[in-house]
Design a protein around this motif. Structure first.
Motif, PDB file in Angstrom:
ATOM      1  N   VAL A 111       0.855  -1.192   0.000  1.00  0.00           N
ATOM      2  CA  VAL A 111       0.000   0.000   0.000  1.00  0.00           C
ATOM      3  C   VAL A 111       0.890   1.242   0.000  1.00  0.00           C
ATOM      4  CG1 VAL A 111      -1.757   1.297   1.286  1.00  0.00           C
ATOM      5  CG2 VAL A 111      -1.887  -1.214   1.161  1.00  0.00           C
ATOM      6  N   GLN A 112       0.641   2.129  -0.940  1.00  0.00           N
ATOM      7  CA  GLN A 112       1.442   3.345  -1.070  1.00  0.00           C
ATOM      8  C   GLN A 112       1.036   4.441  -0.084  1.00  0.00           C
ATOM      9  OE1 GLN A 112       4.169   3.663  -3.230  1.00  0.00           O
ATOM     10  NE2 GLN A 112       3.779   1.459  -3.259  1.00  0.00           N
ATOM     11  N   HIS A 113      -0.242   4.501   0.258  1.00  0.00           N
ATOM     12  CA  HIS A 113      -0.748   5.558   1.138  1.00  0.00           C
ATOM     13  C   HIS A 113      -1.562   4.968   2.292  1.00  0.00           C
ATOM     14  CE1 HIS A 113       0.631   8.652  -1.592  1.00  0.00           C
ATOM     15  NE2 HIS A 113       0.132   7.936  -2.582  1.00  0.00           N
ATOM     16  N   PRO A 114      -0.898   4.275   3.217  1.00  0.00           N
ATOM     17  CA  PRO A 114      -1.643   3.644   4.319  1.00  0.00           C
ATOM     18  C   PRO A 114      -2.358   4.656   5.217  1.00  0.00           C
ATOM     19  CG  PRO A 114       0.728   3.438   4.660  1.00  0.00           C
ATOM     20  CD  PRO A 114       0.524   4.011   3.293  1.00  0.00           C
ATOM     21  N   GLU A 115      -1.916   5.885   5.212  1.00  0.00           N
ATOM     22  CA  GLU A 115      -2.564   6.911   6.041  1.00  0.00           C
ATOM     23  C   GLU A 115      -3.987   7.216   5.567  1.00  0.00           C
ATOM     24  OE1 GLU A 115      -0.783   9.097   2.594  1.00  0.00           O
ATOM     25  OE2 GLU A 115      -0.083   7.466   3.876  1.00  0.00           O
ATOM     26  N   LYS A 116      -4.308   6.850   4.331  1.00  0.00           N
ATOM     27  CA  LYS A 116      -5.653   7.078   3.792  1.00  0.00           C
ATOM     28  C   LYS A 116      -6.633   5.964   4.148  1.00  0.00           C
ATOM     29  CE  LYS A 116      -4.154   9.711  -0.268  1.00  0.00           C
ATOM     30  NZ  LYS A 116      -4.226   9.761  -1.745  1.00  0.00           N
ATOM     31  N   VAL A 117      -6.120   4.819   4.581  1.00  0.00           N
ATOM     32  CA  VAL A 117      -6.955   3.639   4.835  1.00  0.00           C
ATOM     33  C   VAL A 117      -7.767   3.821   6.112  1.00  0.00           C
ATOM     34  CG1 VAL A 117      -6.939   1.144   5.309  1.00  0.00           C
ATOM     35  CG2 VAL A 117      -5.324   2.121   3.636  1.00  0.00           C
ATOM     36  N   ARG A 118      -9.016   3.375   6.062  1.00  0.00           N
ATOM     37  CA  ARG A 118      -9.884   3.324   7.243  1.00  0.00           C
ATOM     38  C   ARG A 118     -10.493   1.939   7.313  1.00  0.00           C
ATOM     39  NH1 ARG A 118      -7.289   7.089   7.681  1.00  0.00           N
ATOM     40  NH2 ARG A 118      -7.810   9.216   8.254  1.00  0.00           N
ATOM     41  N   VAL A 119     -10.533   1.403   8.533  1.00  0.00           N
ATOM     42  CA  VAL A 119     -11.116   0.082   8.764  1.00  0.00           C
ATOM     43  C   VAL A 119     -12.417   0.275   9.522  1.00  0.00           C
ATOM     44  CG1 VAL A 119     -10.767  -2.221   9.729  1.00  0.00           C
ATOM     45  CG2 VAL A 119      -8.795  -0.914   8.879  1.00  0.00           C
ATOM     46  N   TYR A 120     -13.472  -0.245   8.936  1.00  0.00           N
ATOM     47  CA  TYR A 120     -14.821  -0.072   9.463  1.00  0.00           C
ATOM     48  C   TYR A 120     -15.316  -1.438   9.937  1.00  0.00           C
ATOM     49  CZ  TYR A 120     -19.683   1.724   9.371  1.00  0.00           C
ATOM     50  OH  TYR A 120     -20.956   2.115   9.676  1.00  0.00           O
ATOM     51  N   TYR A 121     -15.427  -1.588  11.262  1.00  0.00           N
ATOM     52  CA  TYR A 121     -15.889  -2.836  11.858  1.00  0.00           C
ATOM     53  C   TYR A 121     -17.410  -2.778  11.994  1.00  0.00           C
ATOM     54  CZ  TYR A 121     -10.967  -3.503  12.856  1.00  0.00           C
ATOM     55  OH  TYR A 121      -9.607  -3.639  12.735  1.00  0.00           O
ATOM     56  N   VAL A 122     -18.075  -3.795  11.445  1.00  0.00           N
ATOM     57  CA  VAL A 122     -19.539  -3.777  11.354  1.00  0.00           C
ATOM     58  C   VAL A 122     -20.134  -5.138  11.718  1.00  0.00           C
ATOM     59  CG1 VAL A 122     -19.567  -1.972   9.573  1.00  0.00           C
ATOM     60  CG2 VAL A 122     -19.452  -4.376   8.895  1.00  0.00           C
ATOM     61  N   ASP A 123     -21.432  -5.124  11.988  1.00  0.00           N
ATOM     62  CA  ASP A 123     -22.155  -6.368  12.233  1.00  0.00           C
ATOM     63  C   ASP A 123     -22.659  -6.999  10.941  1.00  0.00           C
ATOM     64  OD1 ASP A 123     -21.932  -6.314  15.040  1.00  0.00           O
ATOM     65  OD2 ASP A 123     -23.578  -4.867  15.163  1.00  0.00           O
ATOM     66  N   LYS A 124     -22.757  -6.188   9.876  1.00  0.00           N
ATOM     67  CA  LYS A 124     -23.235  -6.699   8.589  1.00  0.00           C
ATOM     68  C   LYS A 124     -22.444  -6.018   7.478  1.00  0.00           C
ATOM     69  CE  LYS A 124     -27.563  -7.330   5.931  1.00  0.00           C
ATOM     70  NZ  LYS A 124     -26.882  -7.731   4.754  1.00  0.00           N
ATOM     71  N   LEU A 125     -21.870  -6.845   6.619  1.00  0.00           N
ATOM     72  CA  LEU A 125     -21.118  -6.309   5.483  1.00  0.00           C
ATOM     73  C   LEU A 125     -22.085  -5.803   4.414  1.00  0.00           C
ATOM     74  CD1 LEU A 125     -18.399  -9.087   5.179  1.00  0.00           C
ATOM     75  CD2 LEU A 125     -18.119  -6.790   6.133  1.00  0.00           C
TER      76      LEU A 125
END
Length: 180
Positions: free
Chosen positions: A74-88
Protein backbone atom coordinates in the motif's frame (compact mmCIF):
# COMPACT_ATOMS: atom_id res chain seq x y z
CA UNK A 1 -28.15 -8.89 -24.74
CA UNK A 2 -30.91 -10.69 -22.93
CA UNK A 3 -30.11 -10.77 -19.20
CA UNK A 4 -30.86 -14.49 -18.85
CA UNK A 5 -28.72 -15.40 -21.86
CA UNK A 6 -25.87 -13.25 -20.55
CA UNK A 7 -26.08 -14.83 -17.10
CA UNK A 8 -26.27 -18.34 -18.57
CA UNK A 9 -23.25 -17.75 -20.83
CA UNK A 10 -21.20 -16.40 -17.97
CA UNK A 11 -22.28 -19.21 -15.70
CA UNK A 12 -21.14 -21.72 -18.28
CA UNK A 13 -17.75 -20.04 -18.49
CA UNK A 14 -17.30 -20.38 -14.74
CA UNK A 15 -18.55 -23.95 -14.58
CA UNK A 16 -16.81 -25.35 -17.65
CA UNK A 17 -13.90 -27.37 -16.33
CA UNK A 18 -12.08 -27.82 -19.62
CA UNK A 19 -11.89 -24.13 -20.51
CA UNK A 20 -8.60 -22.25 -20.24
CA UNK A 21 -9.78 -19.40 -18.05
CA UNK A 22 -6.50 -17.50 -18.36
CA UNK A 23 -6.96 -17.45 -22.12
CA UNK A 24 -10.52 -16.19 -21.74
CA UNK A 25 -9.35 -13.49 -19.30
CA UNK A 26 -6.63 -12.40 -21.74
CA UNK A 27 -9.21 -12.21 -24.56
CA UNK A 28 -12.67 -11.93 -23.01
CA UNK A 29 -15.62 -12.50 -25.33
CA UNK A 30 -17.47 -9.37 -26.39
CA UNK A 31 -20.64 -10.59 -24.62
CA UNK A 32 -18.72 -10.64 -21.35
CA UNK A 33 -17.31 -7.14 -21.90
CA UNK A 34 -20.76 -5.83 -22.85
CA UNK A 35 -22.33 -7.46 -19.81
CA UNK A 36 -19.72 -6.06 -17.44
CA UNK A 37 -20.05 -2.62 -19.02
CA UNK A 38 -23.80 -2.84 -18.42
CA UNK A 39 -23.20 -3.64 -14.74
CA UNK A 40 -20.51 -1.02 -14.22
CA UNK A 41 -22.73 1.97 -13.34
CA UNK A 42 -24.36 0.04 -10.48
CA UNK A 43 -21.11 -1.64 -9.45
CA UNK A 44 -19.16 1.61 -9.50
CA UNK A 45 -21.82 3.39 -7.47
CA UNK A 46 -21.83 0.53 -4.96
CA UNK A 47 -18.05 0.41 -4.43
CA UNK A 48 -17.65 4.19 -4.29
CA UNK A 49 -20.51 4.51 -1.78
CA UNK A 50 -19.05 1.67 0.33
CA UNK A 51 -15.65 3.36 0.27
CA UNK A 52 -17.17 6.70 1.34
CA UNK A 53 -19.03 5.11 4.24
CA UNK A 54 -15.95 3.25 5.47
CA UNK A 55 -13.80 6.38 5.17
CA UNK A 56 -16.38 8.38 7.12
CA UNK A 57 -17.00 5.83 9.89
CA UNK A 58 -13.85 3.71 9.97
CA UNK A 59 -10.75 3.88 12.10
CA UNK A 60 -7.32 4.84 10.79
CA UNK A 61 -4.67 2.14 10.81
CA UNK A 62 -2.58 1.79 13.93
CA UNK A 63 1.19 2.18 13.65
CA UNK A 64 1.58 -1.61 13.58
CA UNK A 65 -1.09 -1.90 10.87
CA UNK A 66 0.66 0.80 8.82
CA UNK A 67 3.78 -1.38 8.83
CA UNK A 68 1.69 -4.31 7.56
CA UNK A 69 0.06 -2.11 4.91
CA UNK A 70 3.47 -1.11 3.60
CA UNK A 71 4.54 -4.77 3.56
CA UNK A 72 1.45 -5.52 1.45
CA UNK A 73 2.44 -2.76 -0.99
CA UNK A 74 0.00 0.00 0.00
CA UNK A 75 1.44 3.34 -1.07
CA UNK A 76 -0.75 5.56 1.14
CA UNK A 77 -1.64 3.64 4.32
CA UNK A 78 -2.56 6.91 6.04
CA UNK A 79 -5.65 7.08 3.79
CA UNK A 80 -6.95 3.64 4.83
CA UNK A 81 -9.88 3.32 7.24
CA UNK A 82 -11.12 0.08 8.76
CA UNK A 83 -14.82 -0.07 9.46
CA UNK A 84 -15.89 -2.84 11.86
CA UNK A 85 -19.54 -3.78 11.35
CA UNK A 86 -22.16 -6.37 12.23
CA UNK A 87 -23.23 -6.70 8.59
CA UNK A 88 -21.12 -6.31 5.48
CA UNK A 89 -22.56 -4.29 2.60
CA UNK A 90 -24.29 -5.94 -0.34
CA UNK A 91 -25.15 -4.41 -3.68
CA UNK A 92 -28.63 -2.90 -3.73
CA UNK A 93 -28.97 -3.30 -7.49
CA UNK A 94 -30.94 -6.57 -7.89
CA UNK A 95 -28.99 -7.82 -10.92
CA UNK A 96 -25.62 -7.05 -9.34
CA UNK A 97 -26.68 -8.70 -6.08
CA UNK A 98 -27.88 -11.82 -7.91
CA UNK A 99 -24.57 -12.13 -9.74
CA UNK A 100 -22.56 -11.45 -6.55
CA UNK A 101 -24.36 -14.31 -4.83
CA UNK A 102 -24.00 -16.63 -7.81
CA UNK A 103 -20.22 -16.20 -8.13
CA UNK A 104 -19.65 -16.46 -4.37
CA UNK A 105 -18.75 -12.83 -3.74
CA UNK A 106 -21.38 -12.25 -1.11
CA UNK A 107 -22.48 -14.84 1.42
CA UNK A 108 -23.11 -14.96 5.18
CA UNK A 109 -19.59 -16.23 5.87
CA UNK A 110 -17.71 -13.35 4.25
CA UNK A 111 -15.30 -11.75 6.68
CA UNK A 112 -14.40 -8.49 4.97
CA UNK A 113 -14.21 -6.38 1.84
CA UNK A 114 -12.00 -3.58 0.62
CA UNK A 115 -13.40 -0.75 -1.47
CA UNK A 116 -10.54 1.54 -2.36
CA UNK A 117 -9.17 2.86 0.92
CA UNK A 118 -12.24 1.73 2.85
CA UNK A 119 -12.02 -1.70 4.45
CA UNK A 120 -15.11 -3.33 5.92
CA UNK A 121 -14.55 -6.11 8.47
CA UNK A 122 -17.25 -8.11 10.18
CA UNK A 123 -16.86 -7.89 13.98
CA UNK A 124 -16.71 -11.65 14.43
CA UNK A 125 -13.58 -11.81 12.22
CA UNK A 126 -11.82 -8.80 13.77
CA UNK A 127 -9.02 -10.94 15.22
CA UNK A 128 -8.47 -13.15 12.18
CA UNK A 129 -4.73 -12.71 11.68
CA UNK A 130 -4.59 -12.75 7.89
CA UNK A 131 -7.79 -10.79 7.16
CA UNK A 132 -6.61 -7.19 7.38
CA UNK A 133 -3.41 -7.92 5.39
CA UNK A 134 -5.54 -9.71 2.76
CA UNK A 135 -7.81 -6.68 2.44
CA UNK A 136 -4.77 -4.39 2.31
CA UNK A 137 -3.63 -6.25 -0.82
CA UNK A 138 -6.95 -5.24 -2.38
CA UNK A 139 -6.26 -1.65 -1.33
CA UNK A 140 -2.93 -1.89 -3.16
CA UNK A 141 -4.72 -3.25 -6.23
CA UNK A 142 -7.12 -0.29 -6.16
CA UNK A 143 -4.20 2.12 -5.86
CA UNK A 144 -2.56 0.54 -8.90
CA UNK A 145 -5.65 0.33 -11.11
CA UNK A 146 -7.98 2.96 -9.70
CA UNK A 147 -11.16 1.88 -7.94
CA UNK A 148 -13.35 1.90 -11.03
CA UNK A 149 -10.96 -0.16 -13.16
CA UNK A 150 -10.29 -2.52 -10.25
CA UNK A 151 -14.05 -3.04 -10.02
CA UNK A 152 -14.27 -3.73 -13.76
CA UNK A 153 -11.41 -6.24 -13.66
CA UNK A 154 -12.79 -7.84 -10.52
CA UNK A 155 -16.19 -8.36 -12.17
CA UNK A 156 -14.57 -9.92 -15.22
CA UNK A 157 -12.53 -12.19 -12.96
CA UNK A 158 -15.61 -13.20 -10.97
CA UNK A 159 -17.38 -14.28 -14.14
CA UNK A 160 -14.44 -16.20 -15.56
CA UNK A 161 -12.84 -17.71 -12.45
CA UNK A 162 -15.45 -17.42 -9.71
CA UNK A 163 -14.62 -15.74 -6.42
CA UNK A 164 -12.13 -18.17 -4.95
CA UNK A 165 -9.96 -18.56 -8.07
CA UNK A 166 -10.04 -14.95 -9.24
CA UNK A 167 -6.47 -13.67 -9.79
CA UNK A 168 -6.98 -10.70 -7.43
CA UNK A 169 -8.13 -13.06 -4.69
CA UNK A 170 -5.28 -15.47 -5.35
CA UNK A 171 -2.79 -12.60 -5.17
CA UNK A 172 -4.19 -11.56 -1.78
CA UNK A 173 -4.10 -15.12 -0.42
CA UNK A 174 -0.55 -15.68 -1.67
CA UNK A 175 0.67 -12.41 -0.16
CA UNK A 176 -0.75 -13.37 3.24
CA UNK A 177 -0.12 -17.13 3.25
CA UNK A 178 2.81 -16.74 5.66
CA UNK A 179 0.43 -15.29 8.27
CA UNK A 180 -1.70 -18.43 8.60
Amino acid sequence: MNKKVFTLCLGLLVLAGCVNRDEIYANPPQELIDGVNKLMPAASEFVHDAQKEALKNGQPLTDAQIVIAKEMGVQHPEKVRVYYVDKLPEPTDPELLEIAKRVGYTNPNMAGYAYGYGIWIHHRYKNQRDLLPHELVHVKQAEELGLTEQTRQYLIQMFIYGYYNAPMEKEARQATAHLL
